[in-house]
Every structure is written in C-alpha cells, then in structure tokens.
Design a protein around this motif. Structure first.
Motif, PDB file in Angstrom:
ATOM      1  N   ALA A   1       2.355  14.545   3.368  1.00  0.00           N
ATOM      2  CA  ALA A   1       2.326  15.996   3.601  1.00  0.00           C
ATOM      3  C   ALA A   1       2.935  16.358   4.951  1.00  0.00           C
ATOM      4  O   ALA A   1       3.723  17.309   5.052  1.00  0.00           O
ATOM      5  N   LEU A   2       2.598  15.607   5.986  1.00  0.00           N
ATOM      6  CA  LEU A   2       3.158  15.886   7.303  1.00  0.00           C
ATOM      7  C   LEU A   2       4.667  15.665   7.290  1.00  0.00           C
ATOM      8  O   LEU A   2       5.431  16.480   7.824  1.00  0.00           O
ATOM      9  N   GLY A   3       5.103  14.596   6.662  1.00  0.00           N
ATOM     10  CA  GLY A   3       6.536  14.333   6.555  1.00  0.00           C
ATOM     11  C   GLY A   3       7.267  15.434   5.797  1.00  0.00           C
ATOM     12  O   GLY A   3       8.361  15.847   6.175  1.00  0.00           O
ATOM     13  N   ALA A   4       6.642  15.916   4.731  1.00  0.00           N
ATOM     14  CA  ALA A   4       7.240  17.008   3.958  1.00  0.00           C
ATOM     15  C   ALA A   4       7.331  18.281   4.796  1.00  0.00           C
ATOM     16  O   ALA A   4       8.322  19.015   4.716  1.00  0.00           O
ATOM     17  N   ALA A   5       6.314  18.535   5.606  1.00  0.00           N
ATOM     18  CA  ALA A   5       6.346  19.713   6.480  1.00  0.00           C
ATOM     19  C   ALA A   5       7.476  19.602   7.494  1.00  0.00           C
ATOM     20  O   ALA A   5       8.169  20.589   7.782  1.00  0.00           O
TER      21      ALA A   5
ATOM     22  N   LYS B   1       0.834  -1.191   0.000  1.00  0.00           N
ATOM     23  CA  LYS B   1       0.000   0.000   0.000  1.00  0.00           C
ATOM     24  C   LYS B   1       0.878   1.254   0.000  1.00  0.00           C
ATOM     25  O   LYS B   1       1.834   1.358   0.753  1.00  0.00           O
ATOM     26  N   ALA B   2       0.534   2.191  -0.851  1.00  0.00           N
ATOM     27  CA  ALA B   2       1.273   3.450  -0.931  1.00  0.00           C
ATOM     28  C   ALA B   2       0.998   4.289   0.311  1.00  0.00           C
ATOM     29  O   ALA B   2      -0.064   4.182   0.922  1.00  0.00           O
ATOM     30  N   PRO B   3       1.962   5.141   0.671  1.00  0.00           N
ATOM     31  CA  PRO B   3       1.741   6.019   1.830  1.00  0.00           C
ATOM     32  C   PRO B   3       0.534   6.925   1.616  1.00  0.00           C
ATOM     33  O   PRO B   3       0.249   7.338   0.498  1.00  0.00           O
ATOM     34  N   ASP B   4      -0.155   7.216   2.703  1.00  0.00           N
ATOM     35  CA  ASP B   4      -1.299   8.116   2.656  1.00  0.00           C
ATOM     36  C   ASP B   4      -0.815   9.530   2.334  1.00  0.00           C
ATOM     37  O   ASP B   4       0.218   9.967   2.856  1.00  0.00           O
ATOM     38  N   PRO B   5      -1.520  10.263   1.483  1.00  0.00           N
ATOM     39  CA  PRO B   5      -1.105  11.636   1.149  1.00  0.00           C
ATOM     40  C   PRO B   5      -0.955  12.538   2.378  1.00  0.00           C
ATOM     41  O   PRO B   5      -0.102  13.430   2.393  1.00  0.00           O
ATOM     42  N   MET B   6      -1.747  12.300   3.410  1.00  0.00           N
ATOM     43  CA  MET B   6      -1.625  13.109   4.634  1.00  0.00           C
ATOM     44  C   MET B   6      -0.299  12.814   5.344  1.00  0.00           C
ATOM     45  O   MET B   6       0.332  13.726   5.871  1.00  0.00           O
ATOM     46  N   ASP B   7       0.113  11.551   5.357  1.00  0.00           N
ATOM     47  CA  ASP B   7       1.390  11.189   5.965  1.00  0.00           C
ATOM     48  C   ASP B   7       2.545  11.800   5.174  1.00  0.00           C
ATOM     49  O   ASP B   7       3.534  12.269   5.739  1.00  0.00           O
TER      50      ASP B   7
ATOM     51  N   GLU C   1       9.764  11.507   7.053  1.00  0.00           N
ATOM     52  CA  GLU C   1       9.756  12.589   6.075  1.00  0.00           C
ATOM     53  C   GLU C   1       9.218  12.146   4.717  1.00  0.00           C
ATOM     54  O   GLU C   1       8.642  12.947   3.990  1.00  0.00           O
ATOM     55  N   ASN C   2       9.402  10.901   4.366  1.00  0.00           N
ATOM     56  CA  ASN C   2       8.884  10.381   3.096  1.00  0.00           C
ATOM     57  C   ASN C   2       7.437   9.919   3.198  1.00  0.00           C
ATOM     58  O   ASN C   2       6.827   9.578   2.195  1.00  0.00           O
ATOM     59  N   GLY C   3       6.903   9.876   4.413  1.00  0.00           N
ATOM     60  CA  GLY C   3       5.542   9.414   4.604  1.00  0.00           C
ATOM     61  C   GLY C   3       5.423   7.902   4.630  1.00  0.00           C
ATOM     62  O   GLY C   3       4.328   7.357   4.685  1.00  0.00           O
ATOM     63  N   THR C   4       6.559   7.217   4.570  1.00  0.00           N
ATOM     64  CA  THR C   4       6.562   5.754   4.597  1.00  0.00           C
ATOM     65  C   THR C   4       6.052   5.240   5.933  1.00  0.00           C
ATOM     66  O   THR C   4       5.301   4.271   5.992  1.00  0.00           O
ATOM     67  N   ASN C   5       6.486   5.877   7.016  1.00  0.00           N
ATOM     68  CA  ASN C   5       6.017   5.537   8.361  1.00  0.00           C
ATOM     69  C   ASN C   5       5.206   6.709   8.905  1.00  0.00           C
ATOM     70  O   ASN C   5       5.599   7.869   8.755  1.00  0.00           O
ATOM     71  N   ARG C   6       4.109   6.377   9.556  1.00  0.00           N
ATOM     72  CA  ARG C   6       3.279   7.410  10.168  1.00  0.00           C
ATOM     73  C   ARG C   6       3.935   7.916  11.441  1.00  0.00           C
ATOM     74  O   ARG C   6       4.603   7.170  12.148  1.00  0.00           O
ATOM     75  N   ILE C   7       3.712   9.186  11.711  1.00  0.00           N
ATOM     76  CA  ILE C   7       4.255   9.803  12.920  1.00  0.00           C
ATOM     77  C   ILE C   7       3.181   9.770  13.994  1.00  0.00           C
ATOM     78  O   ILE C   7       2.098  10.336  13.814  1.00  0.00           O
ATOM     79  N   SER C   8       3.472   9.102  15.109  1.00  0.00           N
ATOM     80  CA  SER C   8       2.516   9.091  16.216  1.00  0.00           C
ATOM     81  C   SER C   8       2.453  10.495  16.817  1.00  0.00           C
ATOM     82  O   SER C   8       3.357  11.315  16.628  1.00  0.00           O
TER      83      SER C   8
END
Length: 139
Positions: free
Chosen positions: A15-19, A7-13, A49-56
């Motif tokens: 975006a947060l990683g990019a921020a 599954k591809a990373p969620d766009p929200m993850d 940062e890549n959105g691969t892993n979600r940030i708790s």
C-alpha cells in the motif's frame, strides 16, 4: 549459504509503495528522476513501489521531499477505521495492475455518457467471461 525468502510482501508495504507510485505519476515524475533525487537506482524505486522492499523512515522522508509532499500524505491510506483501511489497501493494490492508471486517466477525460457506455461494455464483457469460464468447467 543464505536462504532465499519466499514470503510475500506485507500488504502495508504494498500500500505504501502504491501510494508512492500514484503520487510520483500524478506529478509526472519518472522512476529514474525519483531514484536520482533519493540516491538509489530506479530498480530500487520499483521494488519500493511494488512492496518488495520496505521503505525505511529516512528513505520515506527523502521520497516525500522529492515528491513535494508530506510523509503523512503518503501514509493517509493507513488512517481511519479498519473497514476503510481495508478498502483503501484494496484500491491501492488494484491500482498496481498494469495499465490501471493510464486507463483511469483516459476515463476521466471521457464525457459522462461515454463513461456510462464504457462501464456497461466492461460489465458485459466480464459477465460473458464468467459465463464462458463456468461452461468450460461444466463441459
């Protein structure tokens, strides 16, 4: 045996990683320094940062403290109308392109007339690339 998720990373993850990446680079902090302050590996910071892993949420609080900003500063991209949010997410996704931040930093230092010439050059190059691609398809 555990299945590997494709599954591809969620766009929200993403975006947060990019921020996080933009803030980290804006203040001149390395991934290693951020990782050390958060008690994780720099590879983990890369995955955030890549959105691969979600940030708790607890990790987001640690990251924001290390980056000397508020959690809400990193989440501003999610505020606003749907169209604005989609545009912000698109911008943050584009900023993940290798070299994008360096290019933007160099661009900001150029005089206005040189900026204009550079934009025209890039438009010409991308237009020519599109024409060449169409001719290749027709050949």
């Amino acid at each position: 045996m555990a299945e590997v998720s494709t599954k591809a990373p969620d766009p929200m993850d993403i975006a947060l990683g990019a921020a996080v990446r933009i803030r980290r680079r804006t203040i001149g902090m390395s991934q290693e320094a951020l990782a050390e302050q958060c008690g994780v590996s720099f590879q983990q910071i890369q995955k955030y940062e890549n959105g691969t892993n979600r940030i708790s949420f607890s990790r987001l609080v640690q990251i924001s403290r290390a980056l000397r900003c508020r959690v809400t500063d990193l989440m501003d991209v999610f505020d606003g109308a749907d169209k604005e949010t989609a545009d912000d997410l698109d911008l943050l996704t584009r900023m993940r392109t290798p070299g994008a931040l360096e290019l933007l930093s160099a661009y900001e230092r150029l005089p206005p007339d040189v900026r204009s010439s550079l934009v025209n050059l890039v438009r010409t190059l991308t237009s020519q690339q599109t024409i060449d691609a169409k001719q290749t398809v027709l050949a």
